[in-house]
Design an enzyme around this catalytic site. Structure first.
Site, PDB file in Angstrom:
ATOM      1  N   HIS A 280       0.828  -1.204   0.000  1.00 34.41           N
ATOM      2  CA  HIS A 280       0.000   0.000   0.000  1.00 34.41           C
ATOM      3  C   HIS A 280       0.864   1.256   0.000  1.00 34.41           C
ATOM      4  CE1 HIS A 280      -2.673  -3.104   1.680  1.00 34.41           C
ATOM      5  NE2 HIS A 280      -3.635  -2.422   1.099  1.00 34.41           N
ATOM      6  N   ASP A 352      -4.912  -6.845  -7.328  1.00 34.51           N
ATOM      7  CA  ASP A 352      -5.067  -6.073  -6.097  1.00 34.51           C
ATOM      8  C   ASP A 352      -5.439  -4.654  -6.503  1.00 34.51           C
ATOM      9  OD1 ASP A 352      -5.088  -5.404  -3.416  1.00 34.51           O
ATOM     10  OD2 ASP A 352      -3.077  -6.157  -3.012  1.00 34.51           O
TER      11      ASP A 352
END
Length: 575
Positions: A280, A352
């Site tokens: 992230h 993702d």
């Protein structure tokens, strides 16, 4: 150990032949239109009803009826802001306009002919917090109304005969999107400590039934990452450090979810637990040699595939042993050669989040094209829906996105959708029912682990419960469960039971605690001075009830730590 050889398994000949047939059917005078205007709800021509039969045949029939714009829309699964499909706050409308040039989620579905939507727990005003009054996942009734509205919008599109995909990240533990009014399972790490795949399957069947009741048919779970490092981004989301144990748990979770009519998406391939970095924030590097991947990272994914997982999520990871410098999300070597060719996966590969930094090195359109060409079938959470959609459409028409690849991806997506079709949704009354809570309680009770001290009845009362970082609700849950178990709880002055949880470290321990309990990864217990150390791996109500039973001597803890803790045994209690 030497290198583990993984032979090719399911060749996917049937899908390849079907794709070739569909592509060849697009040539010559019978070719479908390459461009059609976006349909309005009233003007959209209904697609022919697919011939009844197996899901692949229904998918093939529908693919032949779809225009280019529909094909492109089917591989996009963005998020949208708002608690309703058609009525949103000004903040959500502004966020949707930035994301897709529309005001509401229903308009986004219609304009871009979307294949699905992911429900999120963040708002347009502050995507990392909850400062807006509503999100996608406020409560079960709101979620059900939202999903009903999204399906109504999708049903008017040419791809409408295929069920619309609505997914969310319901992993349980630290990543749980819907938290109110549902049965909260203990974390995956707790299931790994319990070591009983049958309990895991039963609990995840409950999870699937409750998601289905709310109109959700795809769960981005379970996490198949082996916790080979002390990764904080994966942590208790993993079933543990042992590939064999994790494999059994992943298989149980997949079977449970899909028995209830919810597709499982095993993640994060090829294994985020082999790195401590956070995708992230940046592109994590997986530096282990290929034999380590074969024997450590891949087995839980193989187990999920063998259990019938309909989807696998690719990860933003730089896997040096296979395709150095290329995020796995964009690596044909990893997704096509390894995942499909060697592990034999023939279902849907989902990226993702494409709003994460490793994917944002390219524009949304180019990133979507690269992801599809690598072998993904669904593009998740693009940061700009319009750019991704038009980028894919342009690449299709100019040839940088081969038509065969797009048709293959859409065929897989529609096949999965038809596998999910015709399953009646459970009643909302099943949510958090006594039977469902029992499944969660059974799993939580089997997970409680003693790493130091007595195996039963370490406190007799009175007891004072403390915790780091606030956690008022968790302390109250344990206090209530102790009281129900016959242990007197006092505000201060009693035998001290101290709780540590997600994000806590050695600085959050108390030297005067008689009992220290780890409610997340148990690594912190290595520095604890308490004579009794326990782990629940979870702060759910079920876990606090199970903990109270052990503290009161009414239950014997049978869990074993699924990760190594420095200086401590996996358990002090004999199996």
């Amino acid at each position: 150990m030497g290198r583990v050889s993984i032979a090719p398994r399911r060749a996917g000949v049937a899908l390849a032949a079907l794709t070739a047939l569909l592509v060849s059917g697009c040539a010559g005078g019978s070719r479908r239109p390459r461009s059609t205007p976006p349909p309005s709800p009233s003007a959209a021509a209904p697609a022919p009803t697919p011939t009844a039969g197996d899901p692949a045949a229904r998918a093939a029939a529908l693919v032949r009826a779809l225009a280019d714009e529909d094909l492109v829309g089917q591989v996009l699964m963005p998020y949208a802001y708002g608690s309703s499909a058609t009525r949103v706050s000004p903040g959500s409308a502004a966020g949707n306009r930035t994301l897709a040039g529309v005001d509401t989620p229903a308009e986004m579905v219609a304009k871009f002919r979307l294949g699905g939507v992911i429900l999120v727990g963040f708002s347009a005003d502050d995507p990392t917090s909850g400062n807006q009054a509503t999100t996608n996942v406020d409560n079960p009734r709101q979620v059900r109304d939202l999903t009903t509205g999204l399906r109504a919008a999708a049903g008017k599109l040419p791809a409408g005969p295929a069920p619309f995909l609505i997914g969310t990240d319901q992993e349980y533990g630290v990543v749980t999107r819907i938290t109110d009014g549902v049965t909260l399972l203990p974390s995956p790490l707790a299931a790994g400590a319990a070591g009983n795949p049958a309990l895991t399957e039963a609990a995840w069947r409950v999870a699937g039934a409750e998601l289905a009741a709310m109109g959700i048919n795809l769960d981005f779970a379970p996490v198949a990452d082996v916790l080979a490092t002390r990764s904080t981004v994966i942590g208790s989301r993993s079933f543990g450090a042992d590939p064999k144990n994790a494999s059994a748990q992943v298989a149980g979770a997949v079977k449970g979810l899909q028995a209830a009519g919810v597709a499982a998406s095993v993640k994060h391939f090829p294994g985020h637990g082999l790195t401590g970095a956070d995708s992230h924030k940046d592109l994590p590097v997986v530096a282990q040699p290929r034999p380590v991947l074969d024997r450590t990272a891949f087995p839980p994914f193989t187990a999920g595939i063998d259990a019938g997982a309909m989807a696998v999520m690719s990860a933003h990871l730089d896997v040096k042993a296979v395709d150095p410098g290329t995020p796995a999300t964009f690596s044909r070597k990893l997704l096509t050669d390894v995942l499909r060719g060697q592990l034999g996966f023939q279902g849907v590969v989902i990226t993702d989040g494409m709003n994460m930094p490793p994917a944002k090195r390219w524009s949304p359109g180019e990133a979507a094209v690269r992801a599809l060409n690598a072998g993904n079938d669904l593009i998740l959470m693009t940061p700009n829906v319009s750019q991704a959609y038009h980028g894919l459409l342009a690449a299709l028409r100019e040839g940088s996105l081969p038509r065969a690849r797009l048709v293959e991806a859409v065929t897989r997506v529609l096949t999965m959708k038809f596998k999910l079709a015709d399953r009646p949704a459970p009643e909302m009354s099943t949510l958090n029912s006594p039977a469902h809570r029992k499944a969660a309680n059974d799993l939580a009770a089997a997970a409680v682990t003693v790493l130091r001290g007595r195996c039963g009845g370490p406190v007799t009362g009175p007891v004072t419960v403390t915790s780091s970082g606030g956690r008022d609700r968790t302390r109250a849950a344990l206090a209530g469960a102790l009281t129900a178990a016959g242990v007197k709880v006092v505000p201060s002055g009693g035998t001290l039971v101290h709780l540590v949880g997600y994000g806590d470290d050695a600085g959050d321990l108390r030297a005067d605690a008689a009992v220290t309990v780890a409610m997340d990864t148990p690594y912190v217990l290595a520095g604890a001075k308490s004579p009794t150390l326990l782990a629940t791996y979870s702060s759910s109500r079920a876990s606090m009830t199970a903990l109270a039973g052990v503290l009161a001597g009414k239950a014997r803890p049978g869990g074993r730590s699924p990760v190594p803790v420095s200086g401590l045994p996996a358990t002090t209690c004999a199996a």
